[in-house]
Design an enzyme around this catalytic site. Structure first.
Site, PDB file in Angstrom:
ATOM      1  CB  THR A 140      -3.109   3.218   0.882  1.00 56.81           C
ATOM      2  OG1 THR A 140      -2.928   4.410   0.025  1.00 56.81           O
ATOM      3  CG2 THR A 140      -4.444   2.262   1.023  1.00 56.81           C
TER       4      THR A 140
ATOM      5  CG  LEU B 240      -1.900  -1.189   1.294  1.00 55.21           C
ATOM      6  CD1 LEU B 240      -2.754  -0.992   2.920  1.00 55.21           C
ATOM      7  CD2 LEU B 240      -2.922  -1.326  -0.064  1.00 55.21           C
ATOM      8  CG  ASP B 241       0.240   4.597  -2.272  1.00 50.92           C
ATOM      9  OD1 ASP B 241       0.834   3.928  -3.326  1.00 50.92           O
ATOM     10  OD2 ASP B 241      -0.729   5.428  -3.164  1.00 50.92           O
ATOM     11  NE  ARG B 242       5.755   7.710   3.233  1.00 49.30           N
ATOM     12  CZ  ARG B 242       6.957   8.215   3.546  1.00 49.30           C
ATOM     13  NH1 ARG B 242       7.855   8.071   4.702  1.00 49.30           N
ATOM     14  NH2 ARG B 242       8.104   8.161   2.606  1.00 49.30           N
TER      15      ARG B 242
END
Length: 214
Positions: free
Chosen positions: A25, A21-23
């Protein structure tokens, strides 16, 4: 995770993150405890049998109920000047990317507009179903159709906000423009066709935003 699974690792296990996941998210992250399971899930992802669903809070009320965005993505710096190395953009030379969007609900929030007056802002909770897995895919596709994710420092109102955040940290001015200290994207559901399913409820900060509690 390595501390939590220390016993498994000591007995030949291996911690592998299956879906990244993006940081900022929140939500579900699938972790394999052995290399064999990691390979199994890797193959399932390659065969597109591991399905993902996200929830996103976006600006505005879409005129549609469901929409599919099919637009290739590439790193912006390959085609034009970009101060953010990882920033993606829609470009015909990019890698195919496709996302299905469904409106879960529309809502309004009230805020100050200066001189003591109140303004009404429109937002929507969107279910996003990526059919491919490109970097920042959901965020770019939503921004491209005029409904950027709330709190998105890169694809929101101004990419300079991201650079400012890196330099200064979270400030009142950033809060005024972004509304949330992180982008409002949540990994809500993971499914393996006909086998397993995991769900994660919307996190407290995003639920509070939807209910006007922030």
């Amino acid at each position: 995770m390595r501390e939590l699974l220390a016993f498994e690792i000591a007995n030949g296990g291996q911690v592998s993150i299956v879906n990244r996941l993006d940081r900022e998210t929140s939500g579900l992250v699938l972790v394999a405890k052995t290399s064999a399971v990691a390979r199994k899930f890797g193959l399932l992802m390659q065969r597109r049998r591991l399905k993902k669903q996200y929830l996103a809070i976006v600006s505005g009320w879409p005129e549609w109920e469901t929409k599919v965005v099919n637009a290739p993505l590439d790193r912006q710096g390959r085609h034009q000047k970009s101060e953010i190395w990882l920033k993606q953009t829609i470009h015909p030379a990019g890698t195919p990317a496709e996302t299905e969007f469904c409106v879960e609900r529309r809502f309004t929030r009230f805020g100050a507009s200066g001189a003591g007056a109140l303004r009404t802002d429109k937002f929507s909770l969107i279910r996003a179903i990526p059919r491919t897995g490109r970097t920042h895919q959901i965020r770019v596709h939503l921004a491209s159709i005029g409904h950027p994710i709330v709190g998105d420092k890169i694809y929101g109102p101004d990419e300079q906000l991201y650079l400012r955040f890196i330099e200064t940290g979270w400030t009142r001015e950033l809060e005024r423009q972004l509304l949330l200290p992180r982008h409002a994207l949540h990994s809500a559901k993971l499914t393996i066709d006909g086998e397993m399913e995991w769900e994660s409820r919307l996190r407290a900060d995003l639920s509070a935003f939807c209910s006007g509690g922030l």
